[in-house]
Design a protein around this motif. Structure first.
Motif, short mmCIF file in Angstrom:
data_model
loop_
_atom_site.label_atom_id
_atom_site.label_comp_id
_atom_site.label_asym_id
_atom_site.label_seq_id
_atom_site.Cartn_x
_atom_site.Cartn_y
_atom_site.Cartn_z
N UNK A 176 9.42 -69.37 -83.02
CA UNK A 176 9.64 -68.03 -82.46
C UNK A 176 9.59 -66.97 -83.55
N UNK A 177 10.17 -67.28 -84.69
CA UNK A 177 10.17 -66.33 -85.81
C UNK A 177 8.77 -66.15 -86.36
N UNK A 178 8.06 -67.25 -86.56
CA UNK A 178 6.74 -67.17 -87.18
C UNK A 178 5.71 -66.46 -86.31
N UNK A 179 5.92 -66.49 -85.01
CA UNK A 179 4.96 -65.83 -84.11
C UNK A 179 4.88 -64.32 -84.36
N UNK A 180 5.99 -63.74 -84.81
CA UNK A 180 5.98 -62.30 -85.01
C UNK A 180 6.28 -61.86 -86.41
N UNK A 181 6.25 -62.79 -87.37
CA UNK A 181 6.68 -62.45 -88.72
C UNK A 181 5.54 -61.91 -89.57
N UNK A 182 5.90 -61.09 -90.53
CA UNK A 182 4.93 -60.68 -91.55
C UNK A 182 4.94 -61.73 -92.64
N UNK A 183 3.97 -61.67 -93.52
CA UNK A 183 3.85 -62.69 -94.57
C UNK A 183 5.07 -62.66 -95.49
N UNK A 184 5.75 -63.80 -95.67
CA UNK A 184 6.92 -63.82 -96.56
C UNK A 184 6.50 -63.85 -98.03
N UNK A 185 7.33 -63.26 -98.87
CA UNK A 185 7.09 -63.31 -100.31
C UNK A 185 7.68 -64.57 -100.93
N UNK A 186 8.78 -65.02 -100.37
CA UNK A 186 9.46 -66.21 -100.88
C UNK A 186 10.01 -67.02 -99.71
N UNK A 187 9.77 -68.32 -99.74
CA UNK A 187 10.31 -69.23 -98.73
C UNK A 187 11.07 -70.33 -99.46
N UNK A 188 12.35 -70.50 -99.13
CA UNK A 188 13.16 -71.58 -99.70
C UNK A 188 13.47 -72.57 -98.59
N UNK A 189 12.98 -73.80 -98.73
CA UNK A 189 13.11 -74.81 -97.68
C UNK A 189 14.14 -75.86 -98.10
N UNK A 190 15.29 -75.81 -97.46
CA UNK A 190 16.39 -76.74 -97.74
C UNK A 190 16.96 -77.18 -96.39
N UNK A 191 16.08 -77.76 -95.58
CA UNK A 191 16.50 -78.12 -94.23
C UNK A 191 16.43 -79.61 -93.99
N UNK A 192 15.56 -80.00 -93.11
CA UNK A 192 15.42 -81.40 -92.69
C UNK A 192 14.71 -82.19 -93.79
N UNK A 193 15.46 -83.03 -94.50
CA UNK A 193 14.91 -83.74 -95.66
C UNK A 193 14.19 -85.03 -95.26
N UNK A 194 13.17 -84.86 -94.42
CA UNK A 194 12.34 -85.99 -94.03
C UNK A 194 10.88 -85.61 -94.21
N UNK A 195 10.03 -86.62 -94.22
CA UNK A 195 8.62 -86.42 -94.54
C UNK A 195 7.93 -85.44 -93.59
N UNK A 196 7.85 -85.78 -92.31
CA UNK A 196 7.05 -84.99 -91.39
C UNK A 196 7.60 -83.58 -91.18
N UNK A 197 8.92 -83.42 -90.98
CA UNK A 197 9.42 -82.04 -90.84
C UNK A 197 9.12 -81.18 -92.07
N UNK A 198 9.25 -81.76 -93.27
CA UNK A 198 8.98 -81.00 -94.49
C UNK A 198 7.52 -80.56 -94.54
N UNK A 199 6.61 -81.46 -94.20
CA UNK A 199 5.20 -81.11 -94.16
C UNK A 199 4.92 -80.08 -93.07
N UNK A 200 5.60 -80.23 -91.93
CA UNK A 200 5.42 -79.26 -90.85
C UNK A 200 5.84 -77.87 -91.30
N UNK A 201 6.99 -77.76 -92.01
CA UNK A 201 7.45 -76.46 -92.50
C UNK A 201 6.42 -75.86 -93.46
N UNK A 202 5.90 -76.71 -94.34
CA UNK A 202 4.91 -76.24 -95.29
C UNK A 202 3.70 -75.63 -94.57
N UNK A 203 3.17 -76.36 -93.61
CA UNK A 203 1.96 -75.90 -92.92
C UNK A 203 2.25 -74.68 -92.03
N UNK A 204 3.44 -74.65 -91.43
CA UNK A 204 3.78 -73.50 -90.59
C UNK A 204 3.86 -72.22 -91.42
#
Length: 265
Positions: free
Chosen positions: A174-202
């Protein structure tokens, strides 16, 4: 998660094989500048001591809360009912790394900042105070933890933080649908393979050339190490910096040859 002895062995190997933390022998001008002005920098906002005072309060807080966990879970605290002080001791980024994130955001003039994994709000506060122009959107899955983070923001009088509560699978798109390009993204969420890759690609879809992505706990488990390797290999990534506990990803197009650095910190 790797066992403590395994993590210790990995860290020792990293420490003795990583590039010098003072920049000696590093031939990339960008990375040399990063080492000298960011990694070994001292720039901090006047709020740093106040943030650490709030951290100390959280480390003494014996309140018991009920926590829903949408990620890989906590090995340190495996139950839903948790003491705030225990969460603070096991989940908050160490001062050394929280201050580094602050310096990164400040040095590279990051105004639009996104954080996945608010926890109790200490790292969020460091990111939010990196400059007067910073706007932080931070995501937390657990309602009870988010409520404490909100108190942290109120204590620190932070007006530039938007806290989004709920399962990342629902709140992030929902956030990404309307967001402008971020300057910095810090990912400290779901520490599993597929979710981490999903966050990266999103985030990659809406990122710009100068966006910096930072991944937490890249050597936390075999899955996280695999995710880090796949991110490094992505064709859009031109530079990565491995600091063992966090990994930095850059997409700058003027880096014509993909480069990967492991630096002692």
């Amino acid at each position: 998660m790797y066992s403590s002895p395994t993590l210790a062995r990995k860290f020792i190997r990293y420490w003795f094989t990583a590039s010098n933390g003072k920049g000696h022998g590093v031939h990339s001008p960008f990375v040399f500048d990063f080492i000298n002005h960011v990694l070994n920098g001292h720039q901090l906002s006047k709020d740093a001591s106040v943030i650490e005072a709030v951290r100390k309060e959280l480390l003494k807080d014996k309140t018991v809360i009920d926590v829903e966990d949408f990620g890989a879970g906590s090995v340190v605290i495996p139950t839903r009912r948790r003491v705030v002080a225990d969460i603070a001791a096991s989940s908050l980024k160490r001062k050394k790394y929280a201050r580094l994130l602050h310096r990164i955001a400040h040095y590279y003039h990051c105004q639009s900042i996104v954080e996945l994994g608010t926890s109790l709000g200490i790292t969020s506060a460091y990111l939010a105070t990196s400059s007067p122009q910073s706007q932080l959107t931070t995501f937390e899955g657990a309602t009870a933890i988010a409520a404490i983070a909100n108190k942290t923001f109120e204590q620190l009088s932070l007006k530039n933080v938007k806290l989004v509560v709920g399962d990342f699978q629902l709140t992030l798109p929902n956030h990404l649908n309307g967001c402008s390009a971020p300057d910095l993204v810090f990912i400290d969420g779901n520490h599993r393979l597929q979710p981490t890759l999903d966050y990266f690609h999103q985030f990659r879809v809406c990122a710009h050339e100068h966006t910096i992505m930072i991944f937490d706990d890249i050597h936390w488990s075999a899955e996280m190490e695999q995710a880090w390797q796949e991110i490094k290999n992505d064709q859009s990534v031109t530079l990565t910096i491995d600091l063992f506990f966090i990994g930095l990803v850059f997409f700058k197009k003027d880096f014509k040859v993909k480069q990967h650095f492991t630096i002692r910190f």
